[in-house]
Design a protein around this motif. Sequence first.
Motif, PDB file in Angstrom:
ATOM      1  N   ASP A  22       0.827  -1.193   0.000  1.00 12.84           N
ATOM      2  CA  ASP A  22       0.000   0.000   0.000  1.00 12.84           C
ATOM      3  C   ASP A  22       0.871   1.256   0.000  1.00 12.84           C
ATOM      4  OD1 ASP A  22      -1.880   1.961   0.368  1.00 12.84           O
ATOM      5  OD2 ASP A  22      -2.680   1.152   2.227  1.00 12.84           O
ATOM      6  N   LEU A  82       0.087   4.177   0.638  1.00 15.93           N
ATOM      7  CA  LEU A  82      -0.295   5.044   1.745  1.00 15.93           C
ATOM      8  C   LEU A  82       0.439   4.680   3.029  1.00 15.93           C
ATOM      9  CD1 LEU A  82      -4.122   5.202   1.061  1.00 15.93           C
ATOM     10  CD2 LEU A  82      -2.414   6.948   0.535  1.00 15.93           C
ATOM     11  N   ASN A  83       1.019   3.495   3.083  1.00 15.49           N
ATOM     12  CA  ASN A  83       1.748   3.049   4.270  1.00 15.49           C
ATOM     13  C   ASN A  83       3.248   3.256   4.150  1.00 15.49           C
ATOM     14  OD1 ASN A  83      -0.559   2.288   5.616  1.00 15.49           O
ATOM     15  ND2 ASN A  83      -0.504   0.203   4.854  1.00 15.49           N
ATOM     16  N   ASP A 139       9.489  10.476   2.914  1.00 17.77           N
ATOM     17  CA  ASP A 139       8.532  11.480   2.448  1.00 17.77           C
ATOM     18  C   ASP A 139       9.060  12.197   1.204  1.00 17.77           C
ATOM     19  OD1 ASP A 139      10.545  12.982   3.577  1.00 17.77           O
ATOM     20  OD2 ASP A 139       9.211  14.325   4.669  1.00 17.77           O
ATOM     21  N   GLY A 195       1.037  12.880   3.265  1.00 15.79           N
ATOM     22  CA  GLY A 195      -0.063  11.932   3.340  1.00 15.79           C
ATOM     23  C   GLY A 195      -1.385  12.608   3.651  1.00 15.79           C
ATOM     24  N   ASN A 230      -6.637   8.584   2.223  1.00 14.12           N
ATOM     25  CA  ASN A 230      -6.647   7.796   0.975  1.00 14.12           C
ATOM     26  C   ASN A 230      -5.907   8.487  -0.162  1.00 14.12           C
ATOM     27  OD1 ASN A 230      -8.197   5.663   2.048  1.00 14.12           O
ATOM     28  ND2 ASN A 230     -10.047   6.855   1.738  1.00 14.12           N
ATOM     29  N   SER A 231      -5.029   9.436   0.152  1.00 14.82           N
ATOM     30  CA  SER A 231      -4.333  10.176  -0.904  1.00 14.82           C
ATOM     31  C   SER A 231      -2.919  10.538  -0.474  1.00 14.82           C
ATOM     32  CB  SER A 231      -5.097  11.456  -1.244  1.00 14.82           C
ATOM     33  OG  SER A 231      -5.054  12.348  -0.154  1.00 14.82           O
ATOM     34  N   LEU A 232      -2.117  10.863  -1.470  1.00 16.33           N
ATOM     35  CA  LEU A 232      -0.791  11.431  -1.253  1.00 16.33           C
ATOM     36  C   LEU A 232      -0.678  12.678  -2.105  1.00 16.33           C
ATOM     37  CD1 LEU A 232       1.508   8.266  -1.420  1.00 16.33           C
ATOM     38  CD2 LEU A 232       0.778   9.501   0.623  1.00 16.33           C
ATOM     39  N   THR A 233      -0.077  13.717  -1.544  1.00  7.36           N
ATOM     40  CA  THR A 233       0.195  14.948  -2.273  1.00  7.36           C
ATOM     41  C   THR A 233       1.681  15.014  -2.547  1.00  7.36           C
ATOM     42  OG1 THR A 233      -1.645  16.106  -1.236  1.00  7.36           O
ATOM     43  CG2 THR A 233       0.092  17.471  -2.199  1.00  7.36           C
ATOM     44  N   ASP A 293      -5.529  10.326  -5.431  1.00  7.52           N
ATOM     45  CA  ASP A 293      -6.505   9.629  -4.591  1.00  7.52           C
ATOM     46  C   ASP A 293      -6.370   8.145  -4.914  1.00  7.52           C
ATOM     47  OD1 ASP A 293      -8.799   8.337  -3.600  1.00  7.52           O
ATOM     48  OD2 ASP A 293      -9.975  10.177  -3.766  1.00  7.52           O
ATOM     49  N   PHE A 294      -5.849   7.368  -3.968  1.00  2.19           N
ATOM     50  CA  PHE A 294      -5.601   5.955  -4.221  1.00  2.19           C
ATOM     51  C   PHE A 294      -6.852   5.091  -4.068  1.00  2.19           C
ATOM     52  CE2 PHE A 294      -1.324   7.508  -3.686  1.00  2.19           C
ATOM     53  CZ  PHE A 294      -0.682   6.860  -4.729  1.00  2.19           C
ATOM     54  N   GLU A 295      -7.960   5.697  -3.653  1.00  2.85           N
ATOM     55  CA  GLU A 295      -9.209   4.940  -3.585  1.00  2.85           C
ATOM     56  C   GLU A 295      -9.839   4.825  -4.971  1.00  2.85           C
ATOM     57  OE1 GLU A 295     -11.928   4.870  -0.025  1.00  2.85           O
ATOM     58  OE2 GLU A 295     -12.973   6.262  -1.377  1.00  2.85           O
TER      59      GLU A 295
END
Length: 116
Positions: free
Chosen positions: A22, A24-25, A51, A68, A71-74, A89-91
């Motif tokens: 994932d 996001l992790n 990061d 973070g 459900n997203s990363l910028t 948006d990883f969803e």
Amino acid sequence: MKNAAILFLGLAVPGIAAAQNDPLNGEDFVVNCVSDSTGNAVTLARSGATDKGFIVTDEIKGEATIIGGLNSLTFLHIKDKDVITFVVDFENLDYDMSIKGPHAAQDFGSCGDPIG
């Protein structure tokens, strides 16, 4: 009772494996995206589970700070007087991009599954 424990463990393991891949992790990944408006490619990557990441487009190439979100990363990149943000948006695997500064612009598109 023993069978119930084995069943529970069997159900939990796939979730653990999925969490390890994932983005996001904090995992390393590359995600390829395409602009809905221009058809241009956007590649975003994280290496080293930090990061810090990387952005590559036709116009932009450089390091980015990754922030973070839910459900997203910028991906934040500063180039001269322009501040560039890509929010993935990883969803739903969509992205929004904005440039603030002398070369102000907006873009959006869709991304493929992250490659880890």
